[in-house]
Write an enzyme that holds these catalytic residues in place. Structure first.
Site, mmCIF file in Angstrom:
data_model
loop_
_atom_site.group_PDB
_atom_site.id
_atom_site.type_symbol
_atom_site.label_atom_id
_atom_site.label_comp_id
_atom_site.label_asym_id
_atom_site.label_seq_id
_atom_site.Cartn_x
_atom_site.Cartn_y
_atom_site.Cartn_z
ATOM 1 N N ASP A 449 0.835 -1.200 0.000
ATOM 2 C CA ASP A 449 0.000 0.000 0.000
ATOM 3 C C ASP A 449 0.873 1.255 0.000
ATOM 4 O OD1 ASP A 449 -2.320 1.518 0.137
ATOM 5 O OD2 ASP A 449 -3.113 0.513 1.919
ATOM 6 N N ASP A 518 -10.626 2.276 -3.309
ATOM 7 C CA ASP A 518 -11.154 2.050 -1.953
ATOM 8 C C ASP A 518 -12.673 2.130 -1.951
ATOM 9 O OD1 ASP A 518 -8.793 1.560 -0.734
ATOM 10 O OD2 ASP A 518 -8.579 3.522 0.204
HETATM 11 C C1 DGJ Z 1 -5.859 1.885 2.107
HETATM 12 C C2 DGJ Z 1 -6.253 0.670 1.310
HETATM 13 O O1 DGJ Z 1 -6.685 1.035 0.049
HETATM 14 C C3 DGJ Z 1 -7.292 -0.102 2.097
HETATM 15 O O2 DGJ Z 1 -7.769 -1.190 1.354
HETATM 16 C C4 DGJ Z 1 -6.661 -0.561 3.391
HETATM 17 O O3 DGJ Z 1 -5.616 -1.444 3.098
HETATM 18 C C5 DGJ Z 1 -6.139 0.636 4.161
HETATM 19 N N1 DGJ Z 1 -5.276 1.456 3.356
HETATM 20 C C6 DGJ Z 1 -5.401 0.184 5.394
HETATM 21 O O4 DGJ Z 1 -4.786 1.223 6.054
#
Ligand code: DGJ
Length: 692
Positions: A449, A518
């Protein structure tokens, strides 16, 4: 022969397209042609020898393959250099050409007065109808020079045309919106200045004559394989020329090119089709699967990700309960997201300290991993390697490792700062720390991420010009990721950046798939996925069924949307009742049967959900024996007659049966008369189509 050259002119042929350039009488390397392959070598036009115009040299009028500023020339250049003596233009002369194998050509240029060499690399992907270009700049002198811009390519459209540009725009939770507008005289600039590819725009373009659609019309398209600051500038000149330049962003960029050094740009891939935007996308999908992804033809497992169920509150019992339910539904890979590492209880602390939190996992991760494995699933983990919280052991030990200007306050975003991955010591630390995690635990999947954009882009002890950070950072990410991949080949990797903030052809050489957004609400996802599919294939597009919209949007609809990509589940399974889990198990079982067609087949967009409430997506296996059709209706006021969905991509003369309908019909019949699918608002359908 894919590449042929006659006296100072070169023709690059793929299966259906041709691209040519040559030297004109003034020695300019000029673009000649990009379109369908022509029957005879002599059919290709010679290098244009257009006259200059008062106030303008020939370089302003002639479409040069790789223009640099020189003389009375003011168009967008691909190169901008300042030499040690202060000279700021570049006069490029042709030196020689070089063939590498069947499919590669290098054109060697040099500056007329300085020891600077420029090598234009062309590589053909003949069966994909794609041309790849990159550039090397070599300082062969004994004085440093400063690069201030170096693009990967300038792609020229046929002169005298009027064109329309397609590109993607968006923001966090709302990525990949397709934009389409005419190109007007002057410059249209698309870019990222955020250190990563960004949620806001994608380094991809498609240009048509204004009337192409999904199935027909000439489209010239391209993308850049780079995960940092990038720039596309589309220019319509006053001399009837349209060109698209693509490459590293020159905004705040400089690179000190020391004597003997070579700077290499990322690759730009581009293609031409007469079969509309759908075919342009399919060419890119094939390129990404065949040439870019590390394992582009390995099917992805169906995963469960616990983020939306447990957020930061992870421990063995909470994850084990979810894992049992996931396994019962047929899930193949269980991924524990954020919250598992040292000191991580919220987004305030912990990033940088990549070992299991002692309170939550007193015996490390092994007990949980073993439990997951006993349930028949692989285990995956979330990390955010490039980040650090000020409240972490790593930051306390190395506050100088973050990107910063010493005199400015360090702007935090989500309470975090960015490690300077341009620094070799930071890269080594990450390779060691994450390498240890992977060596000590049976981890089959990593979600990588990256949850903020840059601020105060300083590097106090930079080795060259501090503005090199934009490129050195990305190369650092590539080195860390590449090294971890090499040392731990069993791991499948996902690129995530707060959703789709870093999806591009550069990162896909390292990541097997990408987290699309997201935003997991299914109707929003339909739009996001349609935009995503302009560039990226379904196997790259990870899509989860979550609780977003639960109660309003049926589980079936939510599954159908997620089944259009690489299926995952992300809802709180503890809150799902037995019926929901049973339905989920049925959809998961079906997906296992059809995933090869979805992930590796040809994708047809039947309508654009960003504009229409009744649309479909169809996937056809490469041998055209199988297809899968998903149909979606969002909100349409009644009364309404729904049109039949005309199938695509079938073998015209073969007989096919469509699930749920009686009788076999030829592909031609299904493609011309279509399938009538009756849906109410927010209903959807999936149908298998099989050759008989
Ligand atoms: C952002 C990601 O896109 C989410 O799916 C998740 O992993 C969060 N970060 C966790 O902090």
């Amino acid at each position: 022969m894919p590449i042929h050259s006659t006296h100072h002119s070169w023709v690059l042929e793929t299966a259906h397209t041709a691209y040519s350039f040559g030297l004109n009488s003034q020695g300019l390397l000029a673009h000649c042609y990009w379109g369908p392959v022509l029957p005879r070598a002599e059919d290709y036009p010679p290098a244009p020898d257009l006259p200059g115009w008062p106030f303008n040299s020939q370089g302003q009028v002639v479409p040069e393959e790789f223009p640099a500023p020189a003389g009375l020339k003011y168009i967008e250049p691909c190169l901008k250099i300042t030499y040690a003596d202060g000279t700021r233009d570049t006069v490029l002369d042709f030196e020689s050409d070089q063939r590498i194998g069947e499919d590669e050509l290098v054109i060697h240029l040099h500056d007329r007065s300085y020891p600077l060499r420029v090598r234009l690399h062309y590589r053909l992907h003949p069966q994909l109808d794609i041309i790849e270009r990159r550039v090397e700049i070599e300082n062969a002198g004994d004085q440093p020079a400063t690069l201030e811009r170096v693009f990967s390519a300038q792609w020229h459209l046929p002169r005298f045309g009027a064109y329309r540009l397609s590109h993607l725009s968006g923001r966090w939770l709302d990525e990949f919106h397709l934009q389409r507008h005419p190109l007007k005289s002057g410059l249209t600039v698309l870019e990222s200045r955020r250190l990563t590819t960004s949620h806001h725009a994608s380094p991809w373009f498609a240009v048509d004559r204004g009337s192409a659609d999904e199935e027909q019309g000439e489209v010239w398209f391209g993308a850049l394989a780079w995960s940092g600051n990038w720039k596309i500038s589309a220019e319509v000149t006053d001399f009837y020329s349209t060109r698209v330049s693509i490459g590293l962003n020159d905004w705040d960029f400089a690179w000190k090119l020391n004597p003997g050094e070579v700077f290499t740009t990322p690759s730009s891939h581009a293609g031409y089709t007469q079969n509309g935007f759908g075919d342009a996308s399919r060419r890119l999908h094939d390129l990404i699967r065949d040439q870019i992804l590390p394992h582009g033809h390995t099917p992805h497992k169906i995963l469960y990700n616990s983020w939306e169920a447990t957020t930061f509150n992870v421990d063995v019992p909470s994850q084990a309960r979810l894992a049992e339910l996931a396994a019962g539904m047929g899930i193949e890979l269980f991924v524990m997201d954020d919250g598992w590492f040292h000191g991580r209880h919220s987004d305030n602390a912990g990033l940088g300290d990549w070992w299991p939190d002692e309170e939550k996992f007193p015996d490390g991760l092994t007990p949980l991993i073993e439990q997951v494995n006993r349930l028949g699933m692989d285990f995956g983990l979330w990390v955010e390697p490039e980040m650090v919280n000020p409240d972490s052991d790593l930051y306390r030990a190395h506050p100088d490792w973050v990107i910063h200007f010493p005199t400015r306050e360090r702007t935090e975003s989500r309470n975090q700062l960015i490690l300077n991955l341009g620094r070799p010591d930071v890269q080594d630390y990450l390779i060691e720390t994450l390498g240890r995690l992977l060596a000590q635990n049976n981890i089959a999947f990593i979600k990588w991420d990256m949850n903020r954009n840059v601020s105060e882009p300083g590097w106090p002890d930079a080795p060259g010009d501090a503005r090199e950070i934009w490129v050195r950072y990305v190369r650092g990410v590539y080195r860390v990721w590449g090294e971890l991949r090499r040392r731990h080949p069993q791991v499948v990797w996902q690129s995530c950046s707060g959703g789709g903030g870093r999806v591009d052809l550069g990162v896909l050489a390292l990541a097997d798939q990408a987290w699309t957004s997201d935003n997991t609400e299914a109707t929003a996802r339909l739009n996001i996925q349609a935009g995503f599919s302009q560039v990226f294939p379904a196997n790259v597009m990870e899509a989860w069924v979550t609780d977003a919209g639960r109660g309003r949007i049926s589980l079936d609809f939510r599954f159908h949307v997620a089944m259009c990509g690489s299926l995952g589940v992300g809802g709180d399974l503890l809150a799902w009742d037995a019926d929901e889990r049973e339905s989920a198990a049925r959809w998961i079982a079906l997906y296992k049967d059809i995933r090869e067609t979805i992930q590796f087949g040809d994708q047809y967009r039947l309508g654009n959900p960003q504009e229409e409430p009744f649309t479909a997506v169809q996937y056809v296996s490469k041998d055209r024996s199988e297809a899968v059709l998903f149909v979606f209706r969002t909100h349409i006021p009644e009364p309404i007659f729904l049109p039949p969905v005309r199938l695509r991509g079938l073998d015209p003369l073969r007989l096919y049966k469509v699930e749920g309908l009686s009788g076999a019909r030829t592909g031609l019949a299904w493609m011309n008369t279509g399938v009538q699918v009756m849906l109410s608002d927010f209903e959807s359908s999936v149908m298998r189509i099989r050759a008989v």
